[in-house]
Design a protein around this motif. Sequence first.
Motif, PDB file in Angstrom:
ATOM      1  N   GLY A  40       7.456   0.323  -7.511  1.00 53.18           N
ATOM      2  CA  GLY A  40       8.447   1.331  -7.117  1.00 53.18           C
ATOM      3  C   GLY A  40       9.614   0.738  -6.357  1.00 53.18           C
ATOM      4  O   GLY A  40      10.198   1.388  -5.473  1.00 53.18           O
ATOM      5  N   GLY A  41       9.949  -0.534  -6.671  1.00 51.82           N
ATOM      6  CA  GLY A  41      11.062  -1.193  -5.984  1.00 51.82           C
ATOM      7  C   GLY A  41      10.732  -1.558  -4.550  1.00 51.82           C
ATOM      8  O   GLY A  41      11.619  -1.868  -3.762  1.00 51.82           O
ATOM      9  N   ARG A  42       9.450  -1.552  -4.190  1.00 56.53           N
ATOM     10  CA  ARG A  42       8.997  -1.820  -2.812  1.00 56.53           C
ATOM     11  C   ARG A  42       9.813  -0.989  -1.812  1.00 56.53           C
ATOM     12  O   ARG A  42      10.326  -1.509  -0.827  1.00 56.53           O
ATOM     13  N   ASP A  43       9.909   0.303  -2.080  1.00 52.69           N
ATOM     14  CA  ASP A  43      10.761   1.147  -1.245  1.00 52.69           C
ATOM     15  C   ASP A  43      10.042   2.417  -0.774  1.00 52.69           C
ATOM     16  O   ASP A  43      10.670   3.367  -0.351  1.00 52.69           O
ATOM     17  N   ALA A  44       8.703   2.450  -0.874  1.00 54.70           N
ATOM     18  CA  ALA A  44       7.964   3.674  -0.538  1.00 54.70           C
ATOM     19  C   ALA A  44       7.846   3.852   0.975  1.00 54.70           C
ATOM     20  O   ALA A  44       7.704   2.884   1.723  1.00 54.70           O
ATOM     21  N   GLY A  45       7.910   5.123   1.417  1.00 56.40           N
ATOM     22  CA  GLY A  45       7.702   5.459   2.823  1.00 56.40           C
ATOM     23  C   GLY A  45       6.226   5.728   3.098  1.00 56.40           C
ATOM     24  O   GLY A  45       5.410   5.789   2.181  1.00 56.40           O
ATOM     25  N   ALA A  88       4.397   8.798   1.231  1.00 58.15           N
ATOM     26  CA  ALA A  88       4.088   8.531  -0.184  1.00 58.15           C
ATOM     27  C   ALA A  88       2.935   7.541  -0.313  1.00 58.15           C
ATOM     28  O   ALA A  88       2.045   7.709  -1.160  1.00 58.15           O
ATOM     29  N   ILE A  89       2.916   6.507   0.539  1.00 51.29           N
ATOM     30  CA  ILE A  89       1.851   5.491   0.469  1.00 51.29           C
ATOM     31  C   ILE A  89       0.500   6.122   0.814  1.00 51.29           C
ATOM     32  O   ILE A  89      -0.486   5.974   0.083  1.00 51.29           O
ATOM     33  N   GLY A  90       0.432   6.852   1.941  1.00 48.81           N
ATOM     34  CA  GLY A  90      -0.826   7.472   2.371  1.00 48.81           C
ATOM     35  C   GLY A  90      -1.345   8.481   1.362  1.00 48.81           C
ATOM     36  O   GLY A  90      -2.525   8.498   1.022  1.00 48.81           O
ATOM     37  N   ALA A  91      -0.423   9.330   0.850  1.00 49.12           N
ATOM     38  CA  ALA A  91      -0.817  10.338  -0.147  1.00 49.12           C
ATOM     39  C   ALA A  91      -1.309   9.668  -1.421  1.00 49.12           C
ATOM     40  O   ALA A  91      -2.278  10.110  -2.041  1.00 49.12           O
ATOM     41  N   GLN A 138      -2.268  -1.980  -4.178  1.00 51.10           N
ATOM     42  CA  GLN A 138      -0.968  -1.847  -4.838  1.00 51.10           C
ATOM     43  C   GLN A 138      -0.113  -0.736  -4.225  1.00 51.10           C
ATOM     44  O   GLN A 138       1.099  -0.817  -4.176  1.00 51.10           O
ATOM     45  N   ARG A 139      -0.789   0.338  -3.719  1.00 49.87           N
ATOM     46  CA  ARG A 139      -0.031   1.416  -3.070  1.00 49.87           C
ATOM     47  C   ARG A 139       0.690   0.871  -1.831  1.00 49.87           C
ATOM     48  O   ARG A 139       1.805   1.273  -1.523  1.00 49.87           O
ATOM     49  N   VAL A 140       0.016  -0.029  -1.099  1.00 49.37           N
ATOM     50  CA  VAL A 140       0.540  -0.551   0.161  1.00 49.37           C
ATOM     51  C   VAL A 140       1.636  -1.584  -0.102  1.00 49.37           C
ATOM     52  O   VAL A 140       2.627  -1.660   0.623  1.00 49.37           O
ATOM     53  N   LEU A 141       1.463  -2.384  -1.164  1.00 49.14           N
ATOM     54  CA  LEU A 141       2.470  -3.402  -1.501  1.00 49.14           C
ATOM     55  C   LEU A 141       3.808  -2.768  -1.870  1.00 49.14           C
ATOM     56  O   LEU A 141       4.839  -3.416  -1.846  1.00 49.14           O
ATOM     57  N   SER A 142       3.773  -1.457  -2.212  1.00 50.25           N
ATOM     58  CA  SER A 142       5.019  -0.771  -2.597  1.00 50.25           C
ATOM     59  C   SER A 142       5.816  -0.301  -1.374  1.00 50.25           C
ATOM     60  O   SER A 142       6.884   0.273  -1.512  1.00 50.25           O
ATOM     61  N   GLY A 143       5.301  -0.542  -0.163  1.00 47.48           N
ATOM     62  CA  GLY A 143       5.988  -0.106   1.058  1.00 47.48           C
ATOM     63  C   GLY A 143       7.273  -0.887   1.303  1.00 47.48           C
ATOM     64  O   GLY A 143       7.365  -2.066   0.978  1.00 47.48           O
ATOM     65  N   ARG A 144       8.270  -0.217   1.933  1.00 50.46           N
ATOM     66  CA  ARG A 144       9.572  -0.894   2.116  1.00 50.46           C
ATOM     67  C   ARG A 144       9.498  -1.957   3.209  1.00 50.46           C
ATOM     68  O   ARG A 144      10.328  -2.854   3.263  1.00 50.46           O
ATOM     69  N   ASN A 145       8.512  -1.868   4.102  1.00 49.90           N
ATOM     70  CA  ASN A 145       8.297  -2.929   5.099  1.00 49.90           C
ATOM     71  C   ASN A 145       6.883  -2.791   5.666  1.00 49.90           C
ATOM     72  O   ASN A 145       6.150  -1.857   5.317  1.00 49.90           O
ATOM     73  N   VAL A 146       6.508  -3.730   6.545  1.00 50.48           N
ATOM     74  CA  VAL A 146       5.150  -3.744   7.115  1.00 50.48           C
ATOM     75  C   VAL A 146       4.881  -2.470   7.914  1.00 50.48           C
ATOM     76  O   VAL A 146       3.783  -1.908   7.859  1.00 50.48           O
ATOM     77  N   LYS A 147       5.886  -1.988   8.633  1.00 51.20           N
ATOM     78  CA  LYS A 147       5.738  -0.780   9.461  1.00 51.20           C
ATOM     79  C   LYS A 147       5.358   0.430   8.596  1.00 51.20           C
ATOM     80  O   LYS A 147       4.397   1.150   8.907  1.00 51.20           O
ATOM     81  N   GLU A 148       6.108   0.654   7.511  1.00 57.75           N
ATOM     82  CA  GLU A 148       5.827   1.792   6.623  1.00 57.75           C
ATOM     83  C   GLU A 148       4.468   1.616   5.942  1.00 57.75           C
ATOM     84  O   GLU A 148       3.717   2.584   5.780  1.00 57.75           O
ATOM     85  N   ALA A 149       4.143   0.397   5.543  1.00 59.08           N
ATOM     86  CA  ALA A 149       2.866   0.133   4.866  1.00 59.08           C
ATOM     87  C   ALA A 149       1.691   0.429   5.793  1.00 59.08           C
ATOM     88  O   ALA A 149       0.720   1.081   5.411  1.00 59.08           O
ATOM     89  N   ARG A 150       1.802  -0.042   7.055  1.00 54.15           N
ATOM     90  CA  ARG A 150       0.706   0.181   8.006  1.00 54.15           C
ATOM     91  C   ARG A 150       0.551   1.671   8.316  1.00 54.15           C
ATOM     92  O   ARG A 150      -0.565   2.194   8.354  1.00 54.15           O
TER      93      ARG A 150
END
Length: 567
Positions: A40-45, A48-51, A269-281
């Motif tokens: 997803g362009g590594r741009d997920a918030g 979206a990642i948690g859901a 893979q859901r987490v790798l799509s995060g826009r940065n470490v903060k959003e992924a965590r």
Amino acid sequence: MQALQTLDWIVIGIFALLLIGIIVYVVKQKQQSSDDYFLGGRDAGWIAIGASIFASNIGSEHLIGLAGAGASSGMAMAHWEIQGWMILILGWVFVPFYSRSMVYTMPEFLERRYNPQSRTILSVISLISYVLTKVAVTVYAGGLVFQQVFGIDELWGIDFFWIAAIGLVLITALYTIFGGMKSVLYTSVLQTPILLLGSLIIVVLGLKELGGWNEMIKIAGAVPVNDYGDTMVNLIRSNKDQDFPWLGALIGSSIIGFWYWCTDQYIVQRVLSGRNVKEARRGTIFGAYLKLLPVFLFLIPGMIAFAIHQKHVGAGGEGFLPYLENGVANADAAFPTLVAKLLPAGVKGLVVCGILAALMSSLASLFNSSAMLFTIDFYKRIKPETPEKKLVRIGQIATLVVVILGILWIPIMRSVGDVLYTYLQDVQSVLAPGIAAAFLLGVTWKRTSALGGMWGLISGLIIGLTRLGAKVYYSTSIDAGESLFKYLFYDLNWLFFCGWMFLVCIMVVIGVSLITEAPSAEKIKGLVFGTSSKEELAEERHSWNKWDVIHSCIILFITGMFYWYFW
């Protein structure tokens, strides 16, 4: 079964239109690169990642399997669900390493940490297990659920099971092929609340029908599950319990949980799509909160259905659940039976949408992960100069192949459906230890060598295949004599076997690492604890605040309280 009414079909129609709207929106956004298509362009918030983590995890094994487990064995399977707190380990421990290495797949991470052979081994294990277990089981159970809920046996002279199963696959495949990871993430945001709301309504109406929570605890608490004083409401059972000894359940569910939540491509893979470490965590923290719910939304309804059934039978009625041919109540029909018998018009349509959402989101995630594994870990390695647009097209073709293989596997699965369902947990319990050992020592011990990690994976694969082969052989062989091999690979409880297997794989990794060349400091820089630069550590420290810590502690506290209540 009561047929769906006009209002139900209207609700299903609205859901379908919303889904189509989201997919059209995603498809219109040009996805030029493999980064766009697979991540997803590594741009997920974080929402979206948690859901997406939650929606990808909730599949037919929850709607049928978990509710069925609640109706047949009570709280025993709750260990696997409540281990969702391990998503926090993914967020706090593994996300920084995965993000720094900028990998697309978990096998690619193993190549960075170990060698190309480790990558190939994990890719092959993952792809085969996805097609043979996850895709096939989700599609198979999806067909069964819709046959129950719609109450249709045949349509146009064809078994409705096939129409439902193949229709589900084709619709999901279409939006995954054209929309990629963004369609998986965006549709999850729509599907997750519908699934949660529908299941919550079932719990409320089920408890109302039964006479309250205490009535369920009283009825289930009066049903013994072994000869050692444990009942259906006990989570911690005697260590002599044949199926779920407490020590085995804690060890086994922890190893499987660690493998699934921290190292499986399907979830990571859901987490790798995060826009940065903060959003992924934060996505993992949100996902961990959501993961506290399935026990109450899927397992408890199974226990409610069982208690209502017992009450009906006790009152001289014919029972609430349908019966199998051998005269035993069909536990696997618990969730669809509650939907069909208790829900009013309109609400039933909403819950059918929730079931559709669960099946489609887990299938979509599977298709996307499988296509990504094939495209990045096989095709791109053979042809590294492939243009990005062509990689997207190869990913779409790979998705199509996975879909076809999944459909072709259904007839075989249907003929051994019950057996394969019991083997599903078995497959995961022998798949997890080798992979978990390679990842755990890979990021925590600098001395772990390339050959150590590789042989940990190989030993796990050999032991796992031996165990599965022995299960097939001894369960069909009539006159097999007693032997040490039979005890270790067939008689030994599957949870204890999982624990011992993990220990053996850890020892293999350590042993081989100590007698082979240590990795250079340059190779493991940023991939192992204690190798990060000051800048990387400072950046990581700025990626979380006190609220992230507080929410993580709340999740651990709720998990602890759950164990205390159902002890």
